[in-house]
Write a protein that holds these residues in place. Structure first.
Motif, PDB file in Angstrom:
ATOM      1  N   ASP A 271       0.828  -1.216   0.000  1.00 57.35           N
ATOM      2  CA  ASP A 271       0.000   0.000   0.000  1.00 57.35           C
ATOM      3  C   ASP A 271       0.859   1.260   0.000  1.00 57.35           C
ATOM      4  O   ASP A 271       0.476   2.292  -0.558  1.00 57.35           O
ATOM      5  CB  ASP A 271      -0.898   0.031   1.240  1.00 57.35           C
ATOM      6  CG  ASP A 271      -1.962  -1.059   1.216  1.00 57.35           C
ATOM      7  OD1 ASP A 271      -1.989  -1.842   0.246  1.00 57.35           O
ATOM      8  OD2 ASP A 271      -2.756  -1.127   2.172  1.00 57.35           O
ATOM      9  N   ASN A 275       0.440   4.949  -1.855  1.00 54.24           N
ATOM     10  CA  ASN A 275       0.329   6.167  -1.043  1.00 54.24           C
ATOM     11  C   ASN A 275       1.417   7.177  -1.401  1.00 54.24           C
ATOM     12  O   ASN A 275       1.184   8.387  -1.390  1.00 54.24           O
ATOM     13  CB  ASN A 275       0.421   5.823   0.442  1.00 54.24           C
ATOM     14  CG  ASN A 275      -0.896   5.346   1.007  1.00 54.24           C
ATOM     15  OD1 ASN A 275      -1.972   5.705   0.527  1.00 54.24           O
ATOM     16  ND2 ASN A 275      -0.836   4.512   2.046  1.00 54.24           N
ATOM     17  N   GLN A 280      -0.026  10.616   0.057  1.00 55.81           N
ATOM     18  CA  GLN A 280      -0.994  10.454   1.131  1.00 55.81           C
ATOM     19  C   GLN A 280      -0.521   9.334   2.052  1.00 55.81           C
ATOM     20  O   GLN A 280       0.483   8.679   1.785  1.00 55.81           O
ATOM     21  CB  GLN A 280      -2.385  10.098   0.563  1.00 55.81           C
ATOM     22  CG  GLN A 280      -2.384   8.778  -0.204  1.00 55.81           C
ATOM     23  CD  GLN A 280      -3.702   8.483  -0.894  1.00 55.81           C
ATOM     24  OE1 GLN A 280      -4.478   9.401  -1.208  1.00 55.81           O
ATOM     25  NE2 GLN A 280      -3.975   7.220  -1.151  1.00 55.81           N
ATOM     26  N   SER A 281      -1.242   9.117   3.155  1.00 55.62           N
ATOM     27  CA  SER A 281      -0.886   8.048   4.092  1.00 55.62           C
ATOM     28  C   SER A 281      -2.157   7.379   4.598  1.00 55.62           C
ATOM     29  O   SER A 281      -2.448   7.387   5.790  1.00 55.62           O
ATOM     30  CB  SER A 281      -0.068   8.610   5.263  1.00 55.62           C
ATOM     31  OG  SER A 281       1.136   9.181   4.818  1.00 55.62           O
ATOM     32  N   LYS A 282      -2.911   6.805   3.703  1.00 56.28           N
ATOM     33  CA  LYS A 282      -4.186   6.180   4.050  1.00 56.28           C
ATOM     34  C   LYS A 282      -4.011   4.701   4.369  1.00 56.28           C
ATOM     35  O   LYS A 282      -3.142   4.025   3.821  1.00 56.28           O
ATOM     36  CB  LYS A 282      -5.174   6.357   2.906  1.00 56.28           C
ATOM     37  CG  LYS A 282      -5.600   7.808   2.670  1.00 56.28           C
ATOM     38  CD  LYS A 282      -6.649   7.900   1.575  1.00 56.28           C
ATOM     39  CE  LYS A 282      -7.106   9.340   1.371  1.00 56.28           C
ATOM     40  NZ  LYS A 282      -8.136   9.451   0.301  1.00 56.28           N
ATOM     41  N   ASP A 284      -7.122   2.532   4.848  1.00 58.67           N
ATOM     42  CA  ASP A 284      -8.214   1.843   4.148  1.00 58.67           C
ATOM     43  C   ASP A 284      -8.213   2.228   2.676  1.00 58.67           C
ATOM     44  O   ASP A 284      -8.650   3.318   2.297  1.00 58.67           O
ATOM     45  CB  ASP A 284      -9.565   2.211   4.782  1.00 58.67           C
ATOM     46  CG  ASP A 284      -9.702   1.661   6.199  1.00 58.67           C
ATOM     47  OD1 ASP A 284      -9.256   0.520   6.422  1.00 58.67           O
ATOM     48  OD2 ASP A 284     -10.233   2.381   7.070  1.00 58.67           O
ATOM     49  N   LEU A 285      -7.716   1.324   1.863  1.00 56.09           N
ATOM     50  CA  LEU A 285      -7.639   1.562   0.425  1.00 56.09           C
ATOM     51  C   LEU A 285      -8.457   0.514  -0.318  1.00 56.09           C
ATOM     52  O   LEU A 285      -8.475  -0.660   0.077  1.00 56.09           O
ATOM     53  CB  LEU A 285      -6.186   1.506  -0.049  1.00 56.09           C
ATOM     54  CG  LEU A 285      -5.245   2.564   0.524  1.00 56.09           C
ATOM     55  CD1 LEU A 285      -3.801   2.247   0.154  1.00 56.09           C
ATOM     56  CD2 LEU A 285      -5.610   3.951   0.021  1.00 56.09           C
TER      57      LEU A 285
END
Length: 362
Positions: A271, A275, A280-282, A284-285
């Protein structure tokens, strides 16, 4: 008896001149010898001329190395003067590595005293794993320049900032300096230049990577280049939740890269790479979105490593990358956000995924 010959007055004068000249010559060279051996080393007077300068001191540097760095930066007049001042100061040997903000043309004693003062180390701290985009913004703020200035310098002049030859001209790279703004403490003073700060960071990264022998290590680990090794370290840094994870996380990467492995078929599916390119630093993808996004950094879409590092790995992550475990790990998951659990088969991994989903009521 024969009468004594009278000495010529001219001869006596010549002898006198030679004698005096000889004594004078011996005296001059003797004086120089004394000065060189026992005299005071060249030094500035006072506590500086008001012009701030940032100096980066490498790890485990002794007095002569520190002195040379300060002399090169214009802080002190001679290395010997600094070494003498350091020895005369009761706390002189406690000068640490990292960045310092000093002034040019300081006396050696003032430089030592300043380096022992916390005020010289109100530094910019680069944490492990942070991306270049964040670092550029912090440098801009510290230097008091317009937002985007440092990033523009990095983009335009990255080849002039000290990158090793093996880090040049990599294809499809988002930022050639990613992975080379080494996590550490740097003296960054207002009025300084972005180029100087970036050179400090690149130099610290290069020195660290060389100390770990990344060129030889890359080959022994089956990688094409040390650039790929730094990329692996950045992946371990981004996905690991603690320092204990890094060796296992690196093994996961290496195992998934193995040609013909039946667990992941060469796909990393991290992930963190998605990201990174999205900045970004999510957590839930969407798996559907991940597998549809065509970008060379997206390891759900392309096999193998991304084109380059996805952040700036710290030394512990680097240690993990050059010395991975060999236990057969292929999968990992963090159940609590603080530690990771590693498994060897997809079946074992899926049980943990189901447990995690149930805890979140997904």
């Amino acid at each position: 008896k024969k009468p004594k010959k009278r000495r010529s007055g001219c001869a006596c004068l010549v002898l006198t001149v030679i004698f005096v000249g000889g004594v004078g010559g011996v005296g001059y060279f003797g004086y120089q010898f004394y000065q060189n051996r026992f005299g005071s080393a060249p030094d500035y007077a006072g506590s500086g001329n008001g012009e701030s300068v940032s100096v980066d001191i490498p790890k485990d540097a002794g007095g002569y190395v520190i002195g040379q760095r300060l002399k090169d930066a214009g802080v002190i007049k001679s290395v010997d003067a600094f070494v003498a001042a350091q020895e005369q100061n009761p706390r002189g040997k406690s000068i640490q590595d990292g960045g310092y903000t000093l002034e040019k043309e300081m006396s050696a004693a003032s430089a030592v005293e300043m380096m022992l003062s916390p005020s010289s180390r109100n530094n910019l701290i680069i944490p492990e794993g942070f991306r270049n985009v964040w670092v550029y913004e912090q440098i801009d703020k510290r230097l008091g320049v317009a937002k985007g200035t440092t990033q523009e310098v990095a983009k335009k002049d990255y080849k002039k900032l000290g990158l090793p030859s093996w880090a040049m001209n990599e294809p499809n790279v988002k930022d050639p300096l990613e992975g080379f703004l080494f996590p550490s403490s740097y003296g960054v003073a207002k009025g300084g230049k972005p180029e100087a700060v970036l050179k400090q960071m690149v130099s610290r990264a290069t020195e660290t990577y060389e100390s770990y022998g990344v060129e030889k290590k890359a080959k022994s680990l089956g990688l094409d280049s040390p650039w790929q090794l730094i990329t692996v370290a950045s992946l371990a840094q981004a996905e690991g939740t603690s320092h204990d994870d890094f060796r296992k996380m690196a093994e996961v990467v290496y195992n998934r890269l193995k040609p013909g492995n039946e667990q992941t078929n060469g796909m990393l599916e991290f992930d963190s790479t998605y990201n990174y390119v999205k900045n970004q630093s999510k957590i839930d993808l969407s798996l559907t979105a991940l597998r549809k996004y065509d970008n060379r950094y997206n390891t759900y879409y392309y096999k193998g490593l991304p084109p380059g590092p996805i952040g700036n790995p710290g030394e512990e992550a680097l240690k993990g990358a050059v010395n991975p475990t060999s236990d057969g790990w292929y999968y990992f998951i963090s159940m609590d956000g603080k530690t990771s659990e590693f498994t060897k088969t997809n079946e074992e991994h899926q049980k943990l995924v189901d447990k995690w989903n149930a805890s979140r009521k997904n």
